[in-house]
Design an enzyme around this catalytic site. Structure first.
Site, PDB file in Angstrom:
ATOM      1  N   HIS A 184     -45.276  19.577  45.388  1.00 14.87           N
ATOM      2  CA  HIS A 184     -45.029  19.159  43.773  1.00 14.87           C
ATOM      3  C   HIS A 184     -46.118  18.218  43.390  1.00 14.87           C
ATOM      4  O   HIS A 184     -46.696  18.423  42.656  1.00 14.87           O
ATOM      5  CB  HIS A 184     -43.628  18.855  43.744  1.00 14.87           C
ATOM      6  CG  HIS A 184     -43.228  18.360  42.222  1.00 14.87           C
ATOM      7  ND1 HIS A 184     -42.550  19.105  41.356  1.00 14.87           N
ATOM      8  CD2 HIS A 184     -43.497  17.072  41.756  1.00 14.87           C
ATOM      9  CE1 HIS A 184     -42.591  18.526  40.291  1.00 14.87           C
ATOM     10  NE2 HIS A 184     -42.831  17.290  40.500  1.00 14.87           N
ATOM     11  N   GLU A 185     -45.957  17.192  44.182  1.00 13.16           N
ATOM     12  CA  GLU A 185     -47.286  16.007  43.667  1.00 13.16           C
ATOM     13  C   GLU A 185     -48.194  16.421  44.006  1.00 13.16           C
ATOM     14  O   GLU A 185     -49.355  16.087  42.982  1.00 13.16           O
ATOM     15  CB  GLU A 185     -46.537  14.962  44.557  1.00 13.16           C
ATOM     16  CG  GLU A 185     -45.344  14.353  44.488  1.00 13.16           C
ATOM     17  CD  GLU A 185     -44.819  13.990  43.233  1.00 13.16           C
ATOM     18  OE1 GLU A 185     -45.687  13.701  42.328  1.00 13.16           O
ATOM     19  OE2 GLU A 185     -43.749  13.830  42.981  1.00 13.16           O
TER      20      GLU A 185
END
Length: 598
Positions: free
Chosen positions: A571-572
């Site tokens: 996600h990051e």
């Protein structure tokens, strides 16, 4: 005669430094060194020692390379010194890594003593440069000259960049490597930075120049990206209070200062509460249900806190409130009373005593409401949405209620199934909040033959990164290569990578990865943030920080990640790719900048 005495005095000092070089190199700032400096400072011609030694005293270490700089500083002419002073009277600090913008931040060299002198100097420089900028804008208007994007936006980027860069580095370090000194320095300088940026945001000369760029005659010369930047700048200035006057403006500025101060205090309280709590488990009966990886992690935490003989098998085992530790207890501990204790400690952090965030939350809500009203919005929600994709508060409520209507009945059904499952496995009494994670894990294991612990060996961090980078190469045509040692880092766990074009091997961007939890000095959660933007004006390519709080490695073993931690890293990294792969050359719209939230 006095000048001759000064010259002789300098020569004596130079000889002393060369003779004492070895001692200085070992530990500049030690007892003998301090005595030496105090002796010099007590001499009759004190200004000389202050002038030439003060820059050196601020350094943590004094090595051979800095020694040569010190010698140069001794023999500088008074004319050169005068040139270093700003018209405001703030002198540029020497050897301050926060002022070194060549390449990447000098994280290893920065310490809290650098913050105040660097920020005071940069604020003074910003104010001086902005005064000249406003004068140029007004002269343009008086002379009938037309403003353009370069003379406004590009010049503002040059003016703001030094302070934004240094303050950004300080803010980043406060989140990932906080110390008492850094917290104090940040707290001291934050109001000064906010006041300086408020002056820029409330400049009528700048606002009028930007409004001119929205006129038909000027706007037809702008690209779509440039139009977006102008619109965003004007909205930001509105939110900075450019339309306010007199007492209303003064009250608004005070509220903005208080809001920033309380927001920082809120985070500090949470971090302090997280650090303050730990339990040392000594009885083997207390670890019932905990997997081997958790016991290894808890034993390592115990050793780090002084229990040097702690082992996975015999303990003791130290449990803390950082995410990896907390989740292991909630998902796997068979001791309900331990789960309850950890759950309540985690969810009641910063809720009592000096670090109580409850009154802070109440005051933050008051301030946000008042600030929104001052700017002409009905609520803070309306102010927030002015920079996001949703049209209005009603649209958000409609979406939320629609989701609830569709999901709530299914959630109730799943909860009832979980309660029945827990009862069938021997649970007695109501299902408490600290029971849900534990019984959900057991239910998944039974229903799907799924065991999170058995998956961990498939997700060592190096293998996960290899897979992640392979996907990025397939999808976006970029090659990600390790570049450890090419950039200073703030902790030995931090990794540094370069992003290159797969076809021509050109360097596109870089990023830092800080993957593990460090509850003693690092904020919880996961985030991506920018270090440098792609900017043609500043000649920079994108650099970002990817911050996670995953399970740390155990001794020589790599970090074995949970599936949730893998998902968080992906996600990051997605946010990071958005920042790093941008092709926009204007910093205000490159990467993650200028994009409305969906």
């Amino acid at each position: 005669i006095f000048q001759l005495m000064q010259s002789n005095f300098r020569i004596i000092l130079l000889l002393s430094i060369f003779r004492l070089g070895r001692g200085f190199n070992r530990n500049f700032g030690g007892k003998n060194t301090s005595s030496f400096i105090r002796t010099i400072s007590s001499l009759k011609y004190r200004p000389i020692s202050e002038r030439y030694f003060s820059p050196l005293i601020t350094n943590r270490y004094f090595n051979c390379s800095k020694s040569s700089l010190a010698v140069k500083s001794f023999v500088m002419s008074s004319q050169a010194e005068a040139q270093m002073k700003l018209q405001s009277g703030v002198e540029m600090p020497q050897n301050n890594p926060l002022l070194d913008r060549k390449g990447l931040p000098k994280f290893h060299s920065i310490d809290s003593s650098h913050v105040t002198p660097a920020i005071e100097y940069l604020i003074s420089k910003l104010e001086r440069d902005f005064v000249k900028f406003e004068e140029n804008l007004e002269n343009h208007t008086k002379n009938g000259s037309q403003h353009d994007f370069i003379t406004i936006i590009d010049e503002m980027e040059k003016i703001e960049a030094p302070l934004s860069y240094a303050w950004g580095v300080i803010g980043h370090l406060k989140l990932v490597n906080e110390s008492e000194g850094l917290r104090e320095a940040h707290q001291k300088m934050q109001p000064c930075v906010i006041k300086a940026m408020q002056k820029l945001g409330q400049s009528r000369a700048l606002y009028n120049a930007l409004k001119y760029l929205q006129t038909t005659k000027a706007e037809e010369k702008l690209s779509e990206v440039q139009k977006r930047i102008v619109d965003k700048k004007l909205l930001d200035m509105k939110h900075s209070g450019v339309g306010l006057e007199g007492e209303e403006k003064e009250t608004f500025n005070k509220m903005k200062l208080e809001l920033a101060e309380l927001s920082t205090k809120f985070k500090n309280n949470v971090l302090d509460a997280t650090k303050a709590f730990s339990i040392l488990l000594k009885d083997p009966s207390e670890i019932d249900g905990l997997p081997d990886s958790a016991l290894e992690m808890f034993a390592q935490a115990a050793r780090a806190s002084g229990e040097v003989a702690a082992t996975k098998e015999k303990g003791p085992w130290k449990v803390t409130l950082d995410q990896p530790s907390y989740m292991e207890i909630m998902r796997h501990s068979k001791i309900q009373s331990l789960r309850e204790k950890i759950y309540k400690a985690y969810n009641s952090r910063a809720s009592s005593g000096e670090g109580n965030n409850e009154p802070i939350i109440a005051r933050l809500l008051e301030l946000k409401k008042a600030i929104a009203k001052s700017l002409g919005y009905k609520s803070y929600a309306e102010l927030s949405l002015s920079k996001k994709m949703a049209d209005d508060v009603e649209a958000v409520d409609v979406l939320s209620n629609t989701l609830r209507d569709k999901a709530f009945s299914a959630a109730l059904k799943e909860l009832d199934q979980l309660k029945k499952y827990a009862d069938s496995k021997g649970h007695s009494g109501p299902l408490e909040l600290w029971d849900y994670s534990f019984w959900s894990e057991r239910q998944k294991e039974d229903l799907y033959s799924y065991n999170a612990e058995e998956l961990k060996p498939y997700f060592p961090l190096p293998l996960v990164l290899e897979g992640l980078f392979g996907i990025a190469e397939t999808l976006f045509g970029v090659k990600i290569v390790s570049a450890d040692g090419e950039a200073e880092i703030w902790n030995f766990d931090v990794k540094f990578f370069k992003v290159k074009n797969s076809q021509n091997d050109s360097h596109i961007a870089s990023f830092y990865l800080d993957p593990y939890s460090r509850p003693e000095n690092k904020n919880g959660g996961a985030w991506m943030d920018q270090c440098l933007n792609r900017s043609a004006v500043m000649g920079t390519i994108p650099v970002c920080y990817l911050i996670c709080n995953g399970s740390p490695p155990i001794q020589e073993k790599p970090s074995l990640m949970t599936f949730d931690e893998v998902e968080t890293l992906f996600h990051e990294f997605g946010h990071g790719l958005q920042h790093m792969l941008t092709k926009i050359q204007h910093a205000d719209a490159s990467g993650i900048n200028g994009i409305e939230w969906d």
